[in-house]
Design a protein around this motif. Structure first.
Motif, PDB file in Angstrom:
ATOM      1  N   PHE A  51      53.263 -69.433  27.109  1.00 43.68           N
ATOM      2  CA  PHE A  51      52.734 -68.343  26.830  1.00 43.68           C
ATOM      3  C   PHE A  51      52.211 -67.895  25.615  1.00 43.68           C
ATOM      4  O   PHE A  51      52.079 -68.767  24.817  1.00 43.68           O
ATOM      5  N   GLU A  52      51.166 -67.111  25.793  1.00 40.23           N
ATOM      6  CA  GLU A  52      50.292 -66.678  24.791  1.00 40.23           C
ATOM      7  C   GLU A  52      50.190 -65.177  24.333  1.00 40.23           C
ATOM      8  O   GLU A  52      50.012 -64.313  25.369  1.00 40.23           O
ATOM      9  N   CYS A  53      50.303 -64.768  23.195  1.00 39.40           N
ATOM     10  CA  CYS A  53      50.284 -63.282  22.836  1.00 39.40           C
ATOM     11  C   CYS A  53      48.588 -63.056  22.611  1.00 39.40           C
ATOM     12  O   CYS A  53      48.159 -63.772  21.626  1.00 39.40           O
ATOM     13  N   SER A  54      48.183 -62.054  23.434  1.00 38.32           N
ATOM     14  CA  SER A  54      46.754 -61.753  23.419  1.00 38.32           C
ATOM     15  C   SER A  54      46.706 -60.425  22.383  1.00 38.32           C
ATOM     16  O   SER A  54      47.114 -59.285  23.152  1.00 38.32           O
ATOM     17  N   ASP A  55      46.091 -60.276  21.418  1.00 42.88           N
ATOM     18  CA  ASP A  55      45.966 -59.208  20.735  1.00 42.88           C
ATOM     19  C   ASP A  55      44.913 -58.188  21.134  1.00 42.88           C
ATOM     20  O   ASP A  55      44.146 -57.484  20.395  1.00 42.88           O
ATOM     21  N   ILE A  56      45.018 -57.842  22.383  1.00 48.06           N
ATOM     22  CA  ILE A  56      44.071 -56.808  23.105  1.00 48.06           C
ATOM     23  C   ILE A  56      44.713 -55.385  22.758  1.00 48.06           C
ATOM     24  O   ILE A  56      46.044 -55.061  23.101  1.00 48.06           O
ATOM     25  N   LYS A  57      43.794 -54.495  22.599  1.00 50.81           N
ATOM     26  CA  LYS A  57      44.059 -53.159  22.188  1.00 50.81           C
ATOM     27  C   LYS A  57      44.330 -52.507  23.480  1.00 50.81           C
ATOM     28  O   LYS A  57      43.869 -52.683  24.356  1.00 50.81           O
TER      29      LYS A  57
END
Length: 281
Positions: A125-131
């Motif tokens: 799993f990866e946190c994607s800092d997409i607004k």
């Protein structure tokens, strides 16, 4: 029954490697297995209903409608707090398949890393800092400029469950293009949406009461709920969504309309299954 339209001129059958009887048994086991990870109820930040039941329901849809196989590599965009991932741990072959989940909400990703990956190392799993105005308003990455952190042709199957329902139209176009890039030939995108057709009646008394406030956004092919955060629930014009998929290179294989419209169906949101064309000789 849901309304299912096969839209390709000669659609190839989307068949799985799991027989119906075993799939039904597996889904029931997922619902009743108290040893599978489940987050605290107060931490589940998306979706209504029973966490395990809904997860098992989507596994059933993936297999029966989109032909998901046990050996395929899966990308789950908007994986949230693992509602789709948990049932897939019981379906995907740990020696032959990988699962990658991404979401902008760090709390959900952190729980998945703690609760799922140690027992199922092929699940990451990866946190994607997409607004996103609703889920990550301070995000640093523009949704329009987003690029999936994977090489071309990495996956066989991509799920976007309740993602397009919270995106503006231009970002939907970006996601369609990026998913097409990271899929292998023959790979499928399983996308859910609130599709608005030309003949739809916004005042339909049978429609889900929460979505009767849809109003068209001026000059845009989308609809927002009156008085709510614009990304709280996004309806998208049918023609626009089809064009976004076909312009990205997909063939639209199946479209199935959901119960939110006020009609009997096998699922709530509308489903679109699009396929990346296979290479020709």
């Amino acid at each position: 029954m849901s309304q299912v339209l096969a839209l390709s001129e000669h659609p190839s059958p989307l068949t799985s490697d799991m027989v119906d009887s075993h799939l039904a048994w597996l889904c029931q086991q997922i619902i009743s297995n108290r040893f599978l990870p489940i987050p605290p109820e107060e931490d589940v930040f998306v979706g209504d209903g029973d966490y395990r039941v809904i997860g098992a329901e989507f596994l059933d849809h993936f297999v029966r409608m989109a032909g998901l196989k046990t050996t395929e590599d899966v990308l789950d965009i908007g994986c949230g707090i693992g509602r789709i991932a948990v049932p897939l741990t019981q379906f995907l072959d740990p020696k032959q398949s990988i699962y990658r989940g991404m979401d902008p909400v760090r709390g959900g990703i952190d729980w998945c890393k703690r609760a799922i990956t140690p027992a199922y190392p092929n699940f990451r799993f990866e946190c994607s800092d997409i607004k996103n105005q609703l889920y990550n308003p301070e995000g640093e990455i523009s949704g329009r400029g987003m690029r999936l952190p994977f090489q071309d042709g990495t996956f066989d199957f991509t799920a976007m469950i309740s993602v397009a329902t919270h995106l503006p139209p231009d970002e939907i176009e970006t996601y369609c293009s990026e998913v097409f890039r990271v899929l292998r030939p023959g790979g499928r995108l399983f996308l859910t949406a609130f599709v608005i057709r030309e003949d739809d009646d916004p005042s339909n008394p049978d429609r889900d009461a929460r979505l009767k406030g849809f109003e068209r956004a001026e000059g845009q092919p989308c609809w927002h709920l009156r008085g709510e955060n614009p990304m709280a629930a996004v309806g998208i014009d049918d023609a626009f969504l089809e064009a976004a998929l076909t312009d990205a290179g997909f063939d639209i294989h199946t479209k199935s309309f959901g119960t939110w419209r006020g009609k009997t169906a096998a699922h709530y949101q509308d489903f679109l299954i699009a396929q990346k064309p296979r290479r020709t000789a």
